[in-house]
Scaffold this motif. Structure first.
Motif, short mmCIF file in Angstrom:
data_model
loop_
_atom_site.label_atom_id
_atom_site.label_comp_id
_atom_site.label_asym_id
_atom_site.label_seq_id
_atom_site.Cartn_x
_atom_site.Cartn_y
_atom_site.Cartn_z
N GLY A 270 -0.91 -33.51 39.08
CA GLY A 270 -1.26 -32.21 39.63
C GLY A 270 -2.75 -31.98 39.63
O GLY A 270 -3.31 -31.49 38.65
N PHE A 271 -3.40 -32.31 40.71
CA PHE A 271 -4.87 -32.27 40.74
C PHE A 271 -5.44 -31.28 41.74
O PHE A 271 -6.62 -31.30 42.04
CB PHE A 271 -5.40 -33.67 41.02
CG PHE A 271 -5.28 -34.11 42.47
CD1 PHE A 271 -6.26 -34.93 43.01
CD2 PHE A 271 -4.23 -33.72 43.28
CE1 PHE A 271 -6.18 -35.35 44.33
CE2 PHE A 271 -4.14 -34.14 44.58
CZ PHE A 271 -5.13 -34.96 45.12
N VAL A 272 -4.62 -30.39 42.29
CA VAL A 272 -5.05 -29.50 43.36
C VAL A 272 -6.23 -28.65 42.94
O VAL A 272 -7.25 -28.55 43.65
CB VAL A 272 -3.88 -28.60 43.82
CG1 VAL A 272 -4.37 -27.60 44.86
CG2 VAL A 272 -2.76 -29.45 44.39
N THR A 273 -6.16 -28.01 41.78
CA THR A 273 -7.23 -27.14 41.33
C THR A 273 -8.52 -27.91 41.11
O THR A 273 -9.61 -27.46 41.50
CB THR A 273 -6.84 -26.43 40.01
OG1 THR A 273 -5.65 -25.68 40.22
CG2 THR A 273 -7.96 -25.50 39.55
N ILE A 274 -8.43 -29.08 40.51
CA ILE A 274 -9.62 -29.88 40.23
C ILE A 274 -10.31 -30.31 41.52
O ILE A 274 -11.53 -30.18 41.67
CB ILE A 274 -9.24 -31.13 39.39
CG1 ILE A 274 -8.74 -30.69 38.03
CG2 ILE A 274 -10.43 -32.07 39.25
CD1 ILE A 274 -8.15 -31.82 37.21
N VAL A 275 -9.52 -30.78 42.47
CA VAL A 275 -10.09 -31.20 43.75
C VAL A 275 -10.73 -30.01 44.45
O VAL A 275 -11.81 -30.12 45.04
CB VAL A 275 -9.00 -31.83 44.65
CG1 VAL A 275 -9.53 -32.05 46.07
CG2 VAL A 275 -8.54 -33.15 44.06
N LYS A 456 -1.93 -20.43 38.12
CA LYS A 456 -2.31 -21.60 37.33
C LYS A 456 -2.62 -21.19 35.88
O LYS A 456 -2.17 -21.85 34.93
CB LYS A 456 -3.52 -22.29 37.92
CG LYS A 456 -3.98 -23.49 37.13
CD LYS A 456 -5.25 -24.09 37.68
CE LYS A 456 -5.67 -25.31 36.85
NZ LYS A 456 -5.92 -24.99 35.45
N LEU A 457 -3.39 -20.11 35.71
CA LEU A 457 -3.78 -19.69 34.37
C LEU A 457 -2.56 -19.20 33.59
O LEU A 457 -2.48 -19.36 32.37
CB LEU A 457 -4.84 -18.59 34.45
CG LEU A 457 -6.20 -19.03 35.00
CD1 LEU A 457 -7.14 -17.83 35.14
CD2 LEU A 457 -6.84 -20.09 34.10
N ALA A 458 -1.60 -18.59 34.30
CA ALA A 458 -0.41 -18.08 33.62
C ALA A 458 0.51 -19.21 33.16
O ALA A 458 1.19 -19.07 32.13
CB ALA A 458 0.35 -17.14 34.57
N LEU A 459 0.51 -20.32 33.89
CA LEU A 459 1.41 -21.42 33.58
C LEU A 459 0.82 -22.45 32.64
O LEU A 459 1.56 -23.28 32.09
CB LEU A 459 1.84 -22.11 34.89
CG LEU A 459 2.67 -21.27 35.85
CD1 LEU A 459 2.98 -22.06 37.10
CD2 LEU A 459 3.96 -20.79 35.19
#
Length: 460
Positions: A270-275, A456-459
């Motif tokens: 799961g790299f969506v946020t990082i990218v 994202k932050l909630a999970l």
């Protein structure tokens, strides 16, 4: 006598032919450079462009010492990263100079390398190959954006105040790393951070180096950052704190990092946020640098737009892809290019000169290996101070703009994550604007980004 006369005639003929041949070669060389860079149309000369290139190189060459020092802390091979840094800077600058004809040099970016080493790699359990996969993917996406109208849309979708907050926050992030490297700030179980042993020789050298660096920067001394890094390193060697590994030698092997990026594994984790963070920061940084440098170089048209902007963006995104393949974090445009522009650089010949100098830097690996972390601390803290100037551009009369920007700037260093800082900043921006009834200030892109970060932050 006739023989002597004949010899004189032959000698004269050879000399004349040699001079004529030299003129022909020079004329052909000048014609080639003129065709490639349009020097006359830009009001510059080969000599001016080369001098500007040398000046730019001196102002940004510190990256060949700082980048390997940072990425090696993520488990990457120091020597391989050093080579990757030099080659990525050379390749990116060469593409920018020859393809876009812009006086803007490229190299692995500060801030993003820290995010790579201290946030992304730990998030992937210490596997830097996955982090390189994210950098490669962000470069591919950046390239796609550069070739489409979405580039301008994405840049404009991010509120200006948040852009300023992101810039300042990344600066504070670098400052925290620099102070830690110098031993001036250390961890504490009760207060999280506290003052370290400032009486230690390494800390004293770092602090003295910082004061001297600010003074040199104020006096506009070319290569001030590199001079201080080398000066502190020399002092450390003379005091017996650091062994001298050498100055010049053949380049180390690139094999430990070359083509080691892992995209498939990054997808699985799961790299969506990082990218997205790599992409967003690189996009904003490159856009800001190109606009600033373009204005100083007089490249803008009557409407204030930059010519060949798509080519420049394509060059930057291509450099990120190449850098990831070589084994380094995101490669981006350097604002230090304005030092060369102030010297008279106006074309890509300046940038090509920078590229050639980075190639020559490959032979300085032993010197780079000698540089201790605290010698790079003054550079990190100064860059942080310069980036903090972005806060001055915020509209301090509008609390709905000020607070989200400050939240972003504070959250990035305090969470030790650019992604978390941006997320909290965007969420606070959207929430404050909604509750304040300022619906017109929001766009659906900000709403989507805010919702995605909130989930994202909630999970996590």
């Amino acid at each position: 006598m006739e023989r002597a006369t004949l010899d004189c005639f032959v000698a004269s003929l050879l000399a004349t032919t040699w001079r004529a041949g030299g003129r022909i070669v020079n004329e052909r060389k000048d014609d080639l450079l003129e065709r490639l860079f349009a020097l006359k149309a830009s009001g510059t000369t080969v000599r001016t462009e080369i001098l500007a290139g040398v000046t730019t190189y001196l102002t940004m060459a510190y990256i060949i010492f700082v980048n390997p020092a940072i990425l090696s802390q993520a488990g990457m091979d120091f020597g391989a990263v050093f080579v990757a840094t030099c080659l990525a800077a050379a390749a990116g600058s060469l593409i920018m100079g020859l393809y876009a004809n812009y006086p803007v040099a490229l190299a692995p970016g500060m801030g993003l390398n820290a995010y790579f080493a201290y946030t992304v790699v730990p998030q992937f359990g210490g596997d830097w190959r996955l982090a390189l996969g994210c950098v490669f993917a962000s470069g591919v996406l950046f390239l796609g954006l550069s070739l489409s109208p979405l580039r301008e849309w994405l840049v404009n979708a991010i509120p200006r105040s948040l852009k300023y907050g992101i810039g300042a926050g990344i600066g504070f992030f670098l400052a925290m790393i620099g102070l830690q490297n110098a031993g001036i700030v250390i961890d504490h179980p009760a207060t999280l951070v506290t003052l370290g042993d400032v009486g230690a020789t390494s800390a004293l050298l770092a602090m003295a180096g910082f004061v001297a660096l600010v003074a040199l920067y104020y006096r506009r001394v070319p290569g001030a950052i590199m001079l201080i890094i080398l000066g502190v390193t020399l002092a450390a060697v003379l005091l017996g704190l650091q062994p001298l590994e050498g100055i010049a030698d053949m380049p180390p092997s690139l094999a430990p990092t070359f083509l080691q990026f892992d995209i498939r594994g990054a997808f699985e984790m799961g790299f969506v946020t990082i990218v997205f963070v790599f992409l967003l920061v690189d996009l904003l940084d490159t856009t800001g640098t190109l606009v600033s440098a373009g204005q100083r170089a007089g490249l803008t048209d009557a409407e204030g737009k930059l010519p060949r902007l798509r080519k420049a963006m394509t060059a930057d995104s291509s450099a990120t892809i190449i850098g990831a393949a070589l084994g380094t974090s995101t490669t981006t445009a350097y604002i230090e290019s304005t030092a060369g522009i102030e010297t008279g650089g106006r074309t890509g010949l300046m940038t090509v000169t920078v590229a050639l100098l980075f190639v020559l830097s490959l032979f300085l690996a032993p010197l780079a290996d000698t540089v201790p972390l605290y010698a790079t601390a003054p550079a990190l803290v100064l860059i942080a101070c310069l980036m903090a100037r972005a806060l001055g551009d915020i509209d301090w009369g509008d609390v709905t703009e000020t607070v989200p920007a400050v939240v972003t700037a504070l959250a990035i260093p305090l969470t030790f994550s650019i992604a978390s800082g941006i997320g909290l900043g965007v969420i606070s921006y959207a929430a404050i604007k909604l509750l304040a009834g300022r619906f017109g200030d929001l766009n659906w892109a900000v709403g989507i980004i805010a919702a995605a970060f909130a989930i994202k932050l909630a999970l996590q």
